[in-house]
Design a protein around this motif. Sequence first.
Motif, PDB file in Angstrom:
ATOM      1  N   SER A  56       0.813  -0.825  -0.066  1.00  0.00           N
ATOM      2  CA  SER A  56      -0.439  -0.218  -0.111  1.00  0.00           C
ATOM      3  C   SER A  56       1.161   1.205   0.185  1.00  0.00           C
ATOM      4  O   SER A  56       0.088   2.209  -0.816  1.00  0.00           O
ATOM      5  CB  SER A  56      -1.016   0.172   1.273  1.00  0.00           C
ATOM      6  N   ILE A  57       2.220   0.895   0.952  1.00  0.00           N
ATOM      7  CA  ILE A  57       2.939   2.522   0.468  1.00  0.00           C
ATOM      8  C   ILE A  57       3.946   2.321  -0.982  1.00  0.00           C
ATOM      9  O   ILE A  57       4.447   3.471  -1.216  1.00  0.00           O
ATOM     10  CB  ILE A  57       3.959   2.817   1.463  1.00  0.00           C
ATOM     11  N   LYS A  58       3.885   1.782  -1.338  1.00  0.00           N
ATOM     12  CA  LYS A  58       4.964   1.155  -2.848  1.00  0.00           C
ATOM     13  C   LYS A  58       4.255   2.015  -4.118  1.00  0.00           C
ATOM     14  O   LYS A  58       5.656   3.308  -4.562  1.00  0.00           O
ATOM     15  CB  LYS A  58       5.332   0.101  -3.201  1.00  0.00           C
ATOM     16  N   GLU A  91       6.491   3.211  18.270  1.00  0.00           N
ATOM     17  CA  GLU A  91       4.776   3.887  18.469  1.00  0.00           C
ATOM     18  C   GLU A  91       5.017   5.233  17.660  1.00  0.00           C
ATOM     19  O   GLU A  91       4.033   5.459  17.716  1.00  0.00           O
ATOM     20  CB  GLU A  91       5.687   4.325  20.056  1.00  0.00           C
ATOM     21  N   GLU A  92       5.695   5.257  17.434  1.00  0.00           N
ATOM     22  CA  GLU A  92       6.173   6.266  16.070  1.00  0.00           C
ATOM     23  C   GLU A  92       4.850   6.251  15.039  1.00  0.00           C
ATOM     24  O   GLU A  92       3.834   7.359  15.000  1.00  0.00           O
ATOM     25  CB  GLU A  92       6.493   6.823  15.401  1.00  0.00           C
ATOM     26  N   LEU A  93       4.575   5.551  14.297  1.00  0.00           N
ATOM     27  CA  LEU A  93       3.527   4.662  13.310  1.00  0.00           C
ATOM     28  C   LEU A  93       2.576   4.630  14.324  1.00  0.00           C
ATOM     29  O   LEU A  93       1.471   5.540  13.476  1.00  0.00           O
ATOM     30  CB  LEU A  93       3.464   3.524  13.107  1.00  0.00           C
ATOM     31  N   GLY A  94       2.685   4.504  15.731  1.00  0.00           N
ATOM     32  CA  GLY A  94       0.801   4.397  16.284  1.00  0.00           C
ATOM     33  C   GLY A  94      -0.059   5.482  16.564  1.00  0.00           C
ATOM     34  O   GLY A  94      -1.021   5.738  16.787  1.00  0.00           O
ATOM     35  N   HIS A  95       0.951   6.876  16.889  1.00  0.00           N
ATOM     36  CA  HIS A  95       0.926   8.064  17.142  1.00  0.00           C
ATOM     37  C   HIS A  95       0.137   9.159  15.364  1.00  0.00           C
ATOM     38  O   HIS A  95      -0.919   9.067  15.154  1.00  0.00           O
ATOM     39  CB  HIS A  95       2.110   8.878  16.715  1.00  0.00           C
ATOM     40  N   TRP A  96       0.795   8.698  14.871  1.00  0.00           N
ATOM     41  CA  TRP A  96      -0.198   8.892  13.226  1.00  0.00           C
ATOM     42  C   TRP A  96      -1.220   8.601  13.101  1.00  0.00           C
ATOM     43  O   TRP A  96      -2.051   9.032  12.047  1.00  0.00           O
ATOM     44  CB  TRP A  96       1.619   8.374  11.729  1.00  0.00           C
ATOM     45  N   VAL A  97      -1.518   6.774  13.130  1.00  0.00           N
ATOM     46  CA  VAL A  97      -2.531   6.175  13.113  1.00  0.00           C
ATOM     47  C   VAL A  97      -3.972   6.974  13.610  1.00  0.00           C
ATOM     48  O   VAL A  97      -4.525   7.528  13.550  1.00  0.00           O
ATOM     49  CB  VAL A  97      -2.541   4.796  13.622  1.00  0.00           C
ATOM     50  N   HIS A  98      -3.728   7.521  14.852  1.00  0.00           N
ATOM     51  CA  HIS A  98      -4.289   7.460  16.119  1.00  0.00           C
ATOM     52  C   HIS A  98      -4.267   9.767  15.371  1.00  0.00           C
ATOM     53  O   HIS A  98      -5.374   9.543  14.975  1.00  0.00           O
ATOM     54  CB  HIS A  98      -4.004   7.757  17.269  1.00  0.00           C
ATOM     55  N   LEU A  99      -3.318  10.238  15.241  1.00  0.00           N
ATOM     56  CA  LEU A  99      -4.224  10.981  14.676  1.00  0.00           C
ATOM     57  C   LEU A  99      -4.339  11.718  13.353  1.00  0.00           C
ATOM     58  O   LEU A  99      -6.070  12.726  13.313  1.00  0.00           O
ATOM     59  CB  LEU A  99      -3.016  12.357  14.195  1.00  0.00           C
ATOM     60  N   LEU A 100      -4.379  10.618  12.256  1.00  0.00           N
ATOM     61  CA  LEU A 100      -4.726  10.867  11.364  1.00  0.00           C
ATOM     62  C   LEU A 100      -6.616   9.460  11.087  1.00  0.00           C
ATOM     63  O   LEU A 100      -7.270  10.974  10.528  1.00  0.00           O
ATOM     64  CB  LEU A 100      -4.480   9.791  10.135  1.00  0.00           C
ATOM     65  N   ASN A 139      -2.406   3.184   6.292  1.00  0.00           N
ATOM     66  CA  ASN A 139      -0.891   2.798   5.270  1.00  0.00           C
ATOM     67  C   ASN A 139       0.304   2.574   6.672  1.00  0.00           C
ATOM     68  O   ASN A 139       1.404   2.045   6.685  1.00  0.00           O
ATOM     69  CB  ASN A 139      -0.352   3.678   4.207  1.00  0.00           C
ATOM     70  N   TYR A 140       0.061   3.327   7.312  1.00  0.00           N
ATOM     71  CA  TYR A 140       0.959   3.713   8.318  1.00  0.00           C
ATOM     72  C   TYR A 140       0.533   1.907   9.335  1.00  0.00           C
ATOM     73  O   TYR A 140       1.384   1.682   9.783  1.00  0.00           O
ATOM     74  CB  TYR A 140       0.503   4.225   9.764  1.00  0.00           C
ATOM     75  N   LEU A 141      -0.493   1.738   9.044  1.00  0.00           N
ATOM     76  CA  LEU A 141      -1.021   0.890   9.994  1.00  0.00           C
ATOM     77  C   LEU A 141      -0.304  -0.317   9.566  1.00  0.00           C
ATOM     78  O   LEU A 141      -0.218  -1.677  10.165  1.00  0.00           O
ATOM     79  CB  LEU A 141      -2.718   0.286  10.492  1.00  0.00           C
ATOM     80  N   ASN A 142      -0.626  -0.720   7.532  1.00  0.00           N
ATOM     81  CA  ASN A 142       0.259  -1.464   7.304  1.00  0.00           C
ATOM     82  C   ASN A 142       1.840  -2.093   7.866  1.00  0.00           C
ATOM     83  O   ASN A 142       2.077  -2.973   7.546  1.00  0.00           O
ATOM     84  CB  ASN A 142       0.739  -1.603   5.941  1.00  0.00           C
ATOM     85  N   HIS A 165       6.276  -4.363  10.478  1.00  0.00           N
ATOM     86  CA  HIS A 165       7.444  -4.296  11.751  1.00  0.00           C
ATOM     87  C   HIS A 165       6.827  -5.603  12.535  1.00  0.00           C
ATOM     88  O   HIS A 165       7.877  -6.498  13.254  1.00  0.00           O
ATOM     89  CB  HIS A 165       6.821  -2.881  12.725  1.00  0.00           C
ATOM     90  N   VAL A 166       6.085  -6.159  12.987  1.00  0.00           N
ATOM     91  CA  VAL A 166       5.170  -7.541  13.960  1.00  0.00           C
ATOM     92  C   VAL A 166       5.783  -8.617  13.130  1.00  0.00           C
ATOM     93  O   VAL A 166       6.330  -9.270  13.593  1.00  0.00           O
ATOM     94  CB  VAL A 166       3.900  -7.300  14.418  1.00  0.00           C
ATOM     95  N   ALA A 167       5.369  -8.420  11.420  1.00  0.00           N
ATOM     96  CA  ALA A 167       5.643  -9.411  11.182  1.00  0.00           C
ATOM     97  C   ALA A 167       7.376  -9.605  10.765  1.00  0.00           C
ATOM     98  O   ALA A 167       7.907 -10.968  11.104  1.00  0.00           O
ATOM     99  CB  ALA A 167       4.945  -9.644   8.585  1.00  0.00           C
ATOM    100  N   HIS A 168       7.840  -8.993  10.689  1.00  0.00           N
ATOM    101  CA  HIS A 168       9.081  -8.318  10.817  1.00  0.00           C
ATOM    102  C   HIS A 168      10.213  -9.382  11.987  1.00  0.00           C
ATOM    103  O   HIS A 168      11.253 -10.115  11.757  1.00  0.00           O
ATOM    104  CB  HIS A 168      10.331  -7.462  10.546  1.00  0.00           C
ATOM    105  N   ALA A 169       9.152  -8.837  13.329  1.00  0.00           N
ATOM    106  CA  ALA A 169       9.936  -9.434  14.386  1.00  0.00           C
ATOM    107  C   ALA A 169       9.377 -11.404  14.959  1.00  0.00           C
ATOM    108  O   ALA A 169      10.044 -12.043  15.269  1.00  0.00           O
ATOM    109  CB  ALA A 169       8.848  -8.404  15.763  1.00  0.00           C
ATOM    110  N   LYS A 170       8.731 -11.721  13.631  1.00  0.00           N
ATOM    111  CA  LYS A 170       7.873 -12.947  13.789  1.00  0.00           C
ATOM    112  C   LYS A 170       8.727 -14.005  13.162  1.00  0.00           C
ATOM    113  O   LYS A 170       8.504 -14.775  12.695  1.00  0.00           O
ATOM    114  CB  LYS A 170       6.943 -13.235  13.565  1.00  0.00           C
TER     115      LYS A 170
END
Length: 71
Positions: free
Chosen positions: A6-8, A25-34, A56-59, A64-69
Amino acid sequence: MKTPESIKSHAADYKNGSWQDDSIEELGHWVHLLVKRSQHRDNPIKAAKDLEDAQNYLNMIQAHVAHAKGG
């Protein structure tokens, strides 16, 4: 880390892979504010764009989560 599809389409506007430097955390702030801003919009087209950007920020968070897994 795999770049969300979605961001490509926005890649030309940013340095390659720069989104990976943002923390969950930073990405989550964007999601919340948007999402919040979309609820304040009077223009439905701009509200929809805010929600698209929030998704897109949620994606990015999901990447990040998929990478951690290990994915």
